[in-house]
Every structure is written in C-alpha cells, then in structure tokens.
Design a protein around this motif. Sequence first.
Motif, PDB file in Angstrom:
ATOM      1  N   SER A  15       0.840  -1.183   0.000  1.00  0.00           N
ATOM      2  CA  SER A  15       0.000   0.000   0.000  1.00  0.00           C
ATOM      3  C   SER A  15       0.879   1.238   0.000  1.00  0.00           C
ATOM      4  CB  SER A  15      -0.935   0.009   1.220  1.00  0.00           C
ATOM      5  OG  SER A  15      -0.189  -0.040   2.423  1.00  0.00           O
ATOM      6  N   PHE A  16       0.256   2.366  -0.312  1.00  0.00           N
ATOM      7  CA  PHE A  16       0.875   3.682  -0.306  1.00  0.00           C
ATOM      8  C   PHE A  16       1.911   3.841  -1.415  1.00  0.00           C
ATOM      9  CE2 PHE A  16      -0.901   3.397   4.041  1.00  0.00           C
ATOM     10  CZ  PHE A  16      -1.885   4.358   3.840  1.00  0.00           C
ATOM     11  N   VAL A  17       3.205   4.096  -1.143  1.00  0.00           N
ATOM     12  CA  VAL A  17       4.108   4.526  -2.206  1.00  0.00           C
ATOM     13  C   VAL A  17       5.314   3.608  -2.394  1.00  0.00           C
ATOM     14  CG1 VAL A  17       5.579   6.425  -3.036  1.00  0.00           C
ATOM     15  CG2 VAL A  17       3.406   6.939  -1.909  1.00  0.00           C
ATOM     16  N   ALA A  18       6.076   3.351  -1.349  1.00  0.00           N
ATOM     17  CA  ALA A  18       7.360   2.659  -1.511  1.00  0.00           C
ATOM     18  C   ALA A  18       7.196   1.265  -2.107  1.00  0.00           C
ATOM     19  CB  ALA A  18       8.081   2.584  -0.164  1.00  0.00           C
ATOM     20  N   SER A  19       6.344   0.464  -1.496  1.00  0.00           N
ATOM     21  CA  SER A  19       6.170  -0.915  -1.957  1.00  0.00           C
ATOM     22  C   SER A  19       5.563  -0.990  -3.363  1.00  0.00           C
ATOM     23  CB  SER A  19       5.324  -1.681  -0.944  1.00  0.00           C
ATOM     24  OG  SER A  19       5.333  -3.056  -1.217  1.00  0.00           O
ATOM     25  N   PRO A  20       4.501  -0.237  -3.664  1.00  0.00           N
ATOM     26  CA  PRO A  20       4.000  -0.248  -5.042  1.00  0.00           C
ATOM     27  C   PRO A  20       5.025   0.240  -6.062  1.00  0.00           C
ATOM     28  CG  PRO A  20       2.335   0.645  -3.573  1.00  0.00           C
ATOM     29  CD  PRO A  20       3.592   0.510  -2.772  1.00  0.00           C
ATOM     30  N   THR A  21       5.914   1.164  -5.655  1.00  0.00           N
ATOM     31  CA  THR A  21       6.937   1.636  -6.574  1.00  0.00           C
ATOM     32  C   THR A  21       7.891   0.514  -6.959  1.00  0.00           C
ATOM     33  OG1 THR A  21       6.851   3.901  -5.740  1.00  0.00           O
ATOM     34  CG2 THR A  21       8.875   3.245  -6.828  1.00  0.00           C
ATOM     35  N   ALA A  22       8.275  -0.315  -6.004  1.00  0.00           N
ATOM     36  CA  ALA A  22       9.159  -1.448  -6.303  1.00  0.00           C
ATOM     37  C   ALA A  22       8.518  -2.367  -7.341  1.00  0.00           C
ATOM     38  CB  ALA A  22       9.474  -2.220  -5.025  1.00  0.00           C
ATOM     39  N   GLY A  23       7.238  -2.674  -7.142  1.00  0.00           N
ATOM     40  CA  GLY A  23       6.548  -3.516  -8.114  1.00  0.00           C
ATOM     41  C   GLY A  23       6.390  -2.845  -9.459  1.00  0.00           C
ATOM     42  N   LEU A  43      -5.220   0.004   1.642  1.00  0.00           N
ATOM     43  CA  LEU A  43      -5.258   1.285   2.342  1.00  0.00           C
ATOM     44  C   LEU A  43      -5.075   2.472   1.411  1.00  0.00           C
ATOM     45  CD1 LEU A  43      -3.107   0.342   5.475  1.00  0.00           C
ATOM     46  CD2 LEU A  43      -5.593   0.607   5.366  1.00  0.00           C
ATOM     47  N   ASP A  44      -4.475   2.228   0.249  1.00  0.00           N
ATOM     48  CA  ASP A  44      -4.205   3.316  -0.690  1.00  0.00           C
ATOM     49  C   ASP A  44      -5.169   3.342  -1.867  1.00  0.00           C
ATOM     50  OD1 ASP A  44      -3.293   0.934  -1.713  1.00  0.00           O
ATOM     51  OD2 ASP A  44      -1.468   1.763  -2.582  1.00  0.00           O
ATOM     52  N   TYR A  45      -6.172   2.475  -1.861  1.00  0.00           N
ATOM     53  CA  TYR A  45      -7.033   2.350  -3.044  1.00  0.00           C
ATOM     54  C   TYR A  45      -7.833   3.617  -3.318  1.00  0.00           C
ATOM     55  CZ  TYR A  45     -10.252   0.348  -6.424  1.00  0.00           C
ATOM     56  OH  TYR A  45     -10.972   0.104  -7.571  1.00  0.00           O
ATOM     57  N   ASP A  46      -8.193   4.337  -2.281  1.00  0.00           N
ATOM     58  CA  ASP A  46      -8.934   5.582  -2.467  1.00  0.00           C
ATOM     59  C   ASP A  46      -8.112   6.775  -1.988  1.00  0.00           C
ATOM     60  OD1 ASP A  46      -9.005   5.057   0.211  1.00  0.00           O
ATOM     61  OD2 ASP A  46     -11.175   5.284   0.430  1.00  0.00           O
ATOM     62  N   ARG A  47      -6.802   6.684  -2.197  1.00  0.00           N
ATOM     63  CA  ARG A  47      -5.918   7.752  -1.757  1.00  0.00           C
ATOM     64  C   ARG A  47      -6.152   9.005  -2.589  1.00  0.00           C
ATOM     65  NH1 ARG A  47       0.628   8.196  -1.707  1.00  0.00           N
ATOM     66  NH2 ARG A  47       0.798   9.580   0.086  1.00  0.00           N
ATOM     67  N   TYR A  48      -6.179  10.129  -1.914  1.00  0.00           N
ATOM     68  CA  TYR A  48      -6.396  11.427  -2.551  1.00  0.00           C
ATOM     69  C   TYR A  48      -5.283  11.691  -3.575  1.00  0.00           C
ATOM     70  CZ  TYR A  48      -8.251  16.195  -2.485  1.00  0.00           C
ATOM     71  OH  TYR A  48      -8.865  17.378  -2.806  1.00  0.00           O
ATOM     72  N   MET A  49      -5.592  12.189  -4.807  1.00  0.00           N
ATOM     73  CA  MET A  49      -6.846  12.800  -5.137  1.00  0.00           C
ATOM     74  C   MET A  49      -7.696  11.856  -5.985  1.00  0.00           C
ATOM     75  SD  MET A  49      -7.165  16.240  -7.462  1.00  0.00           S
ATOM     76  CE  MET A  49      -8.865  16.770  -7.659  1.00  0.00           C
TER      77      MET A  49
END
Length: 412
Positions: A15-23, A43-49
């Motif tokens: 979720s969020f930034v670091a881990s999805p960036t690696a993928g 947790l990041d599925y509906d992250r703003y904006m």
Amino acid sequence: MYNLLSGLSVIETSSFVASPTAGLYCAQMGAEVIRVDHKEGGLDYDRYMLTEAGRSLSWENLNRAKKSVALDLRSGEGRELLVELAATTGNLITNLPEKSFLSHGAVAARQPDGAPDLVSVRIMGWHDGRQAMDFTVNAASGYPLMCGPEDWDMANAPPVNQVLPAWDFITGAYCAFALLAALRHRDATGEGNEVRVPLGDVAIGTMANSGALAEMLYRGADRERLGNAIWGAFGRDFRSRDGVRFMVAALTPKQWDGLVAAFGLGDAITALEGELGVRFADGDGPRFENRHRLFDLFQDAAANADWADLSARLAAQGTTFERYRTMHEAASDPELVTNNPLFGPAPANPSGFDYPATRSFANMPGRDVGNPAPAPYLGQHTEEVLANRLGLSSGAIGTLVDRGIARLSDKE
C-alpha cells in the motif's frame, strides 16, 4: 515497457508509495507483477486525489502494468490463498509487518516441491520495528531544519517539509534493486533470501552516503540554512527584468565560464577578484565562500535583461539553467511532457481520465520500449491468477466469489 524481465513473476501485497513503486519498476521492465489486495481495496485504493468517478489517480499510476487480485484478506481463507500464491510463485514484495500471516517463514513453509526458494522483499518502518512513513523519517533526518531562508533563526525557525515523498520513492527503487540482486544470487546458488529494507535506514543511510553525516560530526554543529543556494558550489535562483524566476548552477569550469559570459559579467568578475584577492575560476571554494557578492552581481545583471534574451544567451553558452514552473505548468509543458519520448499514448485508464502516461525511465537504444500499460481494475485478474497459479477450476473460483472470499473486477 521493456521485456527484460519477462518470465519473472512477483506477488506484491502493499500500500501507499514505496512498496508499489518497487513492483511498478519491475512491471515496467516486463515482469508479471500480481498485486493482491483486500477485496474492497487496500489502504491506498482511495488515496487522494480522486476523480469524480471515485478513482485514485495515485493508485492508478503506481500500479500500471500490474495484474490485480482481490481477496478477503480479513478472512483466514483469503489469507491462505495469498500465502499459497506467494509460496507457489516464490517472489514477494510487501510492506506488511514481518509478524503477520505473510511472514517470510510462513510463506516459505508452504512452498510446494519444485518451487524456487522464496525471495521476499519487505519494507519496514525503522530497523527496530517502530512504524514510520516518509514524512516522519524525513523529520528525523534533519533535512527539514536545513531548508528555508538564510536569515531564519536556526534555533527558533520552523522546519520546511518537502512535498515529494522522496524517501518512499528511493526505498521503492532500492527494493527493486535488492529483489533483483537476491534473484541473481538464487539463480547462482539456488538459495532464497529474506530481504528487509527499513524506510528509516534508507533515509539515514542516504544522508550518510551523501557525506552529510560525516560533515555534521566533523563540524560539530548544524549546517546553516542557505535559502535556494546550492551548498558548496555556485548556484541560486534569480529573477529577470520581466519577472521570470530561474535557477542556475555552475559546478564545472565550463559551466562557470558560460554563466559569466551569458550574464556579461567578465569585467565585473575580474574587478571583484582583484578586490577579494581570489580567482573564481579556481573552483567551488572561492565561489561558494564569496557567494553573496557574486549573487548581487548576477541578480543585477538578470534584472537588466528579459528572459527571452537571457535564456537564449544561457543556452548559447551551454550553461546549466532552468526556469521555475508551477507543477501545472510542468504537466502541460510540451518540452517536458508532450514531446518527451518518456510519455506514450494514454492507455485506457480505470479512472476514465485521459492523460499522458510514462514508459520506463530507462532508455535502451535498439530496443522497443513499447507503450505504457494501463493500471488494472481492482480484481481484474482474480480469476486468471487463481486458475493459472493455483490450478483452481472455474467452479471453485465461482464458489469463492459467491462466498465473498474472492472478488472479480470492480469495473462498473
């Protein structure tokens, strides 16, 4: 996308930034990256904006070129399916805690005969297990108290946070590298590895690698705030007569000579050198130590020239410069985006919003980079992955869907 990693499959639960960036970086090089989320979204599925359709533009861009599986990860059965997927595939990226159902040991214990030894890359907060996120490790690093106007009181002035979650992106890139290093080791030895990468260690380690840690200990104090000046070299922002603000930098003799010529300051620089008893062509030291006198000369010259004329002279001298843009200006700039081969035809985005999308940052002449791939809809590949990876029949998958353990695409 390049296909250098074709044949590599990775399970990503993050979720969020670091881990999805690696993928994301692995997917952009051709790996099959299967992101597994809770069936209602992570947790990041509906992250703003969010767009008017309720789609997160952050999620959409961090998950391009991936496949999406949606399971009920609050249920034991959904978690078991995720563990089995990771165990069968043998490659895992996650930021779930080590003491969770997706621990390295729990996944490795479920690996079937013939599966490669598990390689897991886990993003943590701090090395001692404390939670952290980009903005909190940045606070600990000292950088926010190094930023701000030069005349701010060091003892009482507020910190200045950066808006880019830089530690997250650096951590994601490092994790992609660490994954490939562990895979190379496994190819050579057959041995898997558990790799833990604390976000806080990436921040404090990067500070150390930059020399800043040694500098602070050597000087026995904090570095002063410099405003927009470059530490240890010549560079700062200036404003032209017609109000354009721009940045220049001179780290080499060629860059310095070019700036002096472009600003028409040859005689003034010679006079200042005579007054101060220095030679600015001798390197960064005299230019940085006398930066305030130099800044005054350069700003006076900039204030007597319009940007069109000044930028043409800067370009003709081969200097290093750029005007400041708002981020909306940057996103709309033909040079940066529209005509930049980094960007390709916009794919069919789940958000329904049509905008440029990035290819791989790497440029490999002679190889077809391909066009950007879209992000998946949540659960778009649930049936495909459960069938191909776990051998489940369509009937078995249908039962899981009916019981709420698995979810198919959320495309409406």
